[in-house]
Enzyme design. Structure first.
Site, PDB file in Angstrom:
ATOM      1  N   HIS A  32       0.807  -1.226   0.000  1.00 61.31           N
ATOM      2  CA  HIS A  32       0.000   0.000   0.000  1.00 61.31           C
ATOM      3  C   HIS A  32       0.836   1.270   0.000  1.00 61.31           C
ATOM      4  CE1 HIS A  32       1.032  -0.074   4.257  1.00 61.31           C
ATOM      5  NE2 HIS A  32       0.693   1.196   4.302  1.00 61.31           N
TER       6      HIS A  32
HETATM    7  C1  UD1 Z   1      -2.215   4.879   6.428  1.00 60.05           C
HETATM    8  C2  UD1 Z   1      -0.989   5.262   7.244  1.00 60.05           C
HETATM    9  C3  UD1 Z   1       0.083   4.188   7.081  1.00 60.05           C
HETATM   10  C4  UD1 Z   1      -0.448   2.820   7.385  1.00 60.05           C
HETATM   11  C5  UD1 Z   1      -1.685   2.566   6.533  1.00 60.05           C
HETATM   12  C6  UD1 Z   1      -2.282   1.196   6.815  1.00 60.05           C
HETATM   13  C7  UD1 Z   1      -0.550   7.691   7.406  1.00 60.05           C
HETATM   14  C8  UD1 Z   1       0.356   8.768   6.981  1.00 60.05           C
HETATM   15  N1  UD1 Z   1      -0.411   6.519   6.786  1.00 60.05           N
HETATM   16  O1  UD1 Z   1      -1.863   4.936   5.049  1.00 60.05           O
HETATM   17  O2  UD1 Z   1       1.157   4.476   7.969  1.00 60.05           O
HETATM   18  O3  UD1 Z   1       0.537   1.850   7.113  1.00 60.05           O
HETATM   19  O4  UD1 Z   1      -2.639   3.582   6.807  1.00 60.05           O
HETATM   20  O5  UD1 Z   1      -3.454   0.972   6.130  1.00 60.05           O
HETATM   21  O6  UD1 Z   1      -1.356   7.915   8.295  1.00 60.05           O
HETATM   22  N2  UD1 Z   1      -9.203   4.718   1.874  1.00 60.05           N
HETATM   23  C9  UD1 Z   1     -10.409   4.080   1.685  1.00 60.05           C
HETATM   24  N3  UD1 Z   1     -11.026   3.590   2.800  1.00 60.05           N
HETATM   25  C10 UD1 Z   1     -10.498   3.703   4.046  1.00 60.05           C
HETATM   26  C11 UD1 Z   1      -9.269   4.362   4.194  1.00 60.05           C
HETATM   27  C12 UD1 Z   1      -8.630   4.855   3.091  1.00 60.05           C
HETATM   28  O7  UD1 Z   1     -10.911   3.950   0.599  1.00 60.05           O
HETATM   29  O8  UD1 Z   1     -11.112   3.238   5.010  1.00 60.05           O
HETATM   30  C13 UD1 Z   1      -8.508   5.257   0.692  1.00 60.05           C
HETATM   31  C14 UD1 Z   1      -8.398   6.772   0.781  1.00 60.05           C
HETATM   32  O9  UD1 Z   1      -9.403   7.361   0.065  1.00 60.05           O
HETATM   33  C15 UD1 Z   1      -7.048   7.073   0.170  1.00 60.05           C
HETATM   34  C16 UD1 Z   1      -6.269   5.790   0.348  1.00 60.05           C
HETATM   35  O10 UD1 Z   1      -7.190   4.764   0.702  1.00 60.05           O
HETATM   36  O11 UD1 Z   1      -7.157   7.341  -1.195  1.00 60.05           O
HETATM   37  C17 UD1 Z   1      -5.186   5.942   1.379  1.00 60.05           C
HETATM   38  O12 UD1 Z   1      -5.708   6.199   2.691  1.00 60.05           O
HETATM   39  P1  UD1 Z   1      -4.941   7.100   3.766  1.00 60.05           P
HETATM   40  O13 UD1 Z   1      -5.666   7.097   5.039  1.00 60.05           O
HETATM   41  O14 UD1 Z   1      -4.624   8.414   3.162  1.00 60.05           O
HETATM   42  O15 UD1 Z   1      -3.523   6.434   4.007  1.00 60.05           O
HETATM   43  P2  UD1 Z   1      -2.993   4.935   3.895  1.00 60.05           P
HETATM   44  O16 UD1 Z   1      -2.280   4.771   2.607  1.00 60.05           O
HETATM   45  O17 UD1 Z   1      -4.058   3.942   4.252  1.00 60.05           O
END
Ligand code: UD1
Length: 418
Positions: free
Chosen positions: A257
């Protein structure tokens, strides 16, 4: 004492569960005659010396809502028996500045209302940073569980979160000796540091037996997905051939991820090719797909390559028990997650870490762990993958990764003297 603890994203949930359990256990251990009542005349304890007065801990759980999908959040609360958050800030997706800024604005209001003695933050996600900064500005003491991890890589948002949180925290609870050395090298005085061990391993040890009793085939049937139709939508595969799972079938587990692996097609496509053409040629590949990764697979036109592959089973993001069970039986793990490196070390699963650095060096083979840093160069991945196919499972337990870390965390807070 009033403690407010914060969770925001998936890797926080398994760290806060044992801490909440430790508070419950501590509160139950207080003899009722020693409970100091706020209401005059009721439960008035006999006079006891000040030093032996025990007050129960009032605990408030705040979820920032950074992870909001059921599979990324609710499933973990249920699996790990975490009580529903008292307050959910509902922050959701956004850029880093949006997530941090909105969390700070909402969290400041919570702090003004709740006035806790301590804010406890875990890990290194955006919630960790936002809430530690906000608490310090409100003159509230901050405790950081999982302090002192350093990758040295400031292109990782998590590294920035770790540095700022540790710089501000009053109490730094470190998981291993290397983390303590990092903090000391940054000039943190000993009085702020405690060596407590790895709190995630508390959760692993508490749930190991239950996970062991699960069947891999059942998990594959329940969580596996196949693509039907051209819209990129994937559906359950309980009825498909891939859901039938023979005893002793060898498999790899893949989780990816990190932006450094999935955000650019020129990096991600070769990784996907390697997984499909080489890893899946040797073993079945079980791949729980993070929402970010799912978006990128589709955007780069890579989705069909994996969803149509007969030896790759895409899965929804897994709950805690499902992932733990798959890890226990995997021939090899290919991951860019931090937490999985630690779990692989304790379980002995050979682990290829698709990163150039790690904030968790204690999990690396050269420090006795199970993990090898392979970056995203296919040559390095291939070489280590071949070695892992022939490797034995060697479980390792770094010092104080003993399942009792949460109790030490609570003791450190209760015994803290400025
Ligand atoms: C976050 C953490 C990372 C951790 C990871 C585990 C930070 C900086 N990063 O990264 O350290 O390893 O979580 O999962 O806090 N999204 C969904 N549904 C959700 C959550 C996210 O669709 O429930 C999508 C969001 O729209 C976004 C992407 O996933 O486009 C990334 O989500 P985001 O919370 O920004 O960070 P992670 O990459 O999950």
């Amino acid at each position: 004492m009033k403690i407010l603890s914060v969770v925001g994203a998936r890797p926080n949930f398994m760290k806060i569960a044992p801490f909440i359990r430790a508070i419950e256990k501590y509160n139950k251990s207080i003899p009722t005659t020693h409970i100091v009542s706020n209401i005059s005349g009721i439960n008035e304890p006999p006079p006891i010396p000040h030093s032996s007065v025990l007050t129960p801990v009032e605990h408030i759980l705040v979820h920032t809502g950074q992870h909001y999908d059921d599979s990324m959040s609710k499933a973990f609360f249920e699996d790990l028996n975490i009580p529903e958050a008292d307050i959910n800030l509902g922050i959701g997706s956004g850029t880093h500045a949006e997530q941090v800024g909105l969390t700070m604005i909402a969290f400041e209001k919570v702090l003004k209302e709740e006035k806790p003695d301590w804010v406890v933050v875990v890990g290194d996600v955006n919630a960790t940073l936002a809430c530690s900064v906000t608490a310090k500005k409100e003159w509230i003491k901050v405790c950081h569980i999982e302090a002192g991890l350093r990758s040295g890589d400031l292109t990782m948002p998590e590294e920035i979160n770790r540095l700022v949180t540790d710089r501000l925290s009053d109490l730094l609870l470190a998981p291993d000796i290397i983390s303590i050395q990092n903090l000391k090298a940054e000039g943190v005085p000993d009085s702020r540091i405690r060596f407590v061990g790895n709190i995630m391993i508390d959760t692993l040890e508490a749930n190991r037996k239950k996970a062991k009793a699960m069947e891999v085939g059942e998990i594959v049937g329940r969580m596996g997905r196949v693509r039907r139709g051209g819209d990129g939508k994937i559906e359950r595969c309980a009825d498909c051939e891939r859901g039938r799972w023979g005893e002793g079938r060898r498999y790899a587990v893949v989780t990816l991820h990190r932006p450094s692996n999935v955000d650019a097609a020129e990096t991600f496509a070769p990784i996907v090719d390697f997984l499909a053409d080489e890893v899946a040629g040797e073993l079945t590949v079980l791949w729980p797909v993070h929402p970010r990764t799912k978006k990128k697979l589709t955007e780069f036109g890579l989705f069909e390559k994996v969803s149509d592959h007969k030896n790759i089973i895409l899965m929804e993001p897994l709950g805690y028990f499902d992932m733990l069970r798959l890890n226990m039986g995997a021939t090899v793990m290919l991951t860019d997650s931090g937490g999985l490196q630690e779990e692989c070390t304790v379980l002995g699963t050979p682990c290829l870490t698709l990163r150039n650095n790690t904030e968790r060096p204690v999990t690396l083979q050269e420090h006795g762990g199970a993990s090898v840093l392979v970056g995203n160069s296919i040559d390095a991945i291939r070489k280590t993958f071949r070695a892992a196919l022939a490797a034995e499972r060697v479980p390792v337990r770094p010092e104080l990764w003993d399942g009792k870390t949460a109790e030490r965390c609570l003791e450190a807070i209760l015994g803290y003297q400025a």
